[in-house]
Motif scaffolding. Structure first.
Motif, mmCIF file in Angstrom:
data_model
loop_
_atom_site.group_PDB
_atom_site.id
_atom_site.type_symbol
_atom_site.label_atom_id
_atom_site.label_comp_id
_atom_site.label_asym_id
_atom_site.label_seq_id
_atom_site.Cartn_x
_atom_site.Cartn_y
_atom_site.Cartn_z
ATOM 1 N N CYS A 91 0.814 -1.216 0.000
ATOM 2 C CA CYS A 91 0.000 0.000 0.000
ATOM 3 C C CYS A 91 0.850 1.268 0.000
ATOM 4 C CB CYS A 91 -0.939 -0.006 1.212
ATOM 5 S SG CYS A 91 -2.321 -1.171 1.054
ATOM 6 N N ALA A 94 1.761 1.799 -3.523
ATOM 7 C CA ALA A 94 0.581 2.225 -4.283
ATOM 8 C C ALA A 94 0.316 3.716 -4.082
ATOM 9 C CB ALA A 94 -0.639 1.408 -3.857
ATOM 10 N N ASP A 103 -1.598 6.173 -11.835
ATOM 11 C CA ASP A 103 -2.920 5.536 -11.896
ATOM 12 C C ASP A 103 -3.654 6.008 -13.143
ATOM 13 O OD1 ASP A 103 -5.131 4.065 -11.299
ATOM 14 O OD2 ASP A 103 -5.853 5.374 -9.683
ATOM 15 N N LEU A 110 -3.419 1.546 -11.333
ATOM 16 C CA LEU A 110 -2.427 1.544 -10.269
ATOM 17 C C LEU A 110 -2.041 0.112 -9.896
ATOM 18 C CD1 LEU A 110 -0.885 3.504 -8.409
ATOM 19 C CD2 LEU A 110 -2.772 3.305 -6.791
ATOM 20 N N VAL A 114 1.685 -1.778 -9.384
ATOM 21 C CA VAL A 114 2.073 -2.440 -8.141
ATOM 22 C C VAL A 114 2.399 -3.908 -8.411
ATOM 23 C CG1 VAL A 114 1.323 -3.076 -5.813
ATOM 24 C CG2 VAL A 114 0.719 -0.833 -6.742
ATOM 25 N N VAL A 208 -4.298 -3.505 -4.663
ATOM 26 C CA VAL A 208 -4.552 -2.203 -4.004
ATOM 27 C C VAL A 208 -5.697 -2.303 -2.993
ATOM 28 C CG1 VAL A 208 -3.635 -0.836 -5.918
ATOM 29 C CG2 VAL A 208 -6.045 -1.523 -5.933
#
Length: 213
Positions: A91, A94, A103, A110, A114, A208
């Motif tokens: 996170c 992210a 994003d 996003l 990741v 995410v």
């Protein structure tokens, strides 16, 4: 390495002490101090002014132990950048990538970014993979020195106009700039084999999920 050098320094100091008399604690001094003292006590026709001049000249010379100490400090300063390596949490990464505007960039979510970072480097900003041809894959997205950044290989393309070591910075600014340039290519994120094999066409919501943006 640092511990070994420090131990060697201590051995050097104790085996070749240049210190104050026994009544006081040991201290590092210039190599010329003991020699100048001996000169001042010796007889002969040499004048006091000449002895003082020679003492001042000798006093400007450094002891081997002092030189080793300076070398150790220089080595420590070279090693400090390596201590800046960072392994992001899912996170945390992210959020950083979202702040950099990834994003939705070029149509990729996003979660795509990741997922890519996990399967290329395990979220490690200092990851470097050495290839048989001498090239390297660098940073959290494992960007190749064959084309995108400057490494030790002369005359290699440097499309991102940066050194490969810049891609190891934990703040990810240079990494994101270079990754954006790569994604502008026709392949997009398909440039990365890891993304094609592990992320493309899959449900990536878990990457995410639960992150507070």
């Amino acid at each position: 390495v640092v511990s070994a050098l420090w131990g060697a320094l201590l051995i050097r100091v104790h085996s070749n002490p240049v210190s104050s008399p026994v009544s006081g604690p040991p201290r590092l001094v210039s190599c010329g101090s003991s020699q100048s003292s001996a000169l001042s006590q010796s007889g002969g026709s040499t004048s006091t002014t000449g002895i003082e001049a020679r003492s001042r000249a000798l006093g400007r010379r450094w002891c081997p132990a002092a030189i080793m100490l300076l070398a150790l400090v220089s080595l420590l300063s070279c090693l400090l950048p390596s201590s800046e390596a960072k392994v992001y949490s899912r996170c945390e990464l992210a959020r950083v990538l979202q702040d950099f505007g990834l994003d939705g960039y070029r149509g990729y979510s996003l979660a795509d970014w990741v997922c890519l970072a996990y399967f290329t480097s395990g979220f490690n900003t200092a990851a470097v993979d050495h290839e048989a041809d001498g090239s390297t894959n660098n940073g959290i997205f494992q960007i190749s020195s064959r084309r995108w950044c400057r490494n030790l290989t002369p005359n290699a393309p440097n499309v991102c106009r940066m050194y490969c070591s810049d891609l190891l910075n934990p703040n990810l600014k240079d990494t994101v700039i270079c990754a954006m340039k790569i994604t502008q290519e026709p392949q997009g994120l398909g440039y990365w084999e890891a993304w094609r094999h592990h992320c493309q066409g899959k449900d990536l919501t878990d990457w995410v999920d639960g992150c507070d943006f």
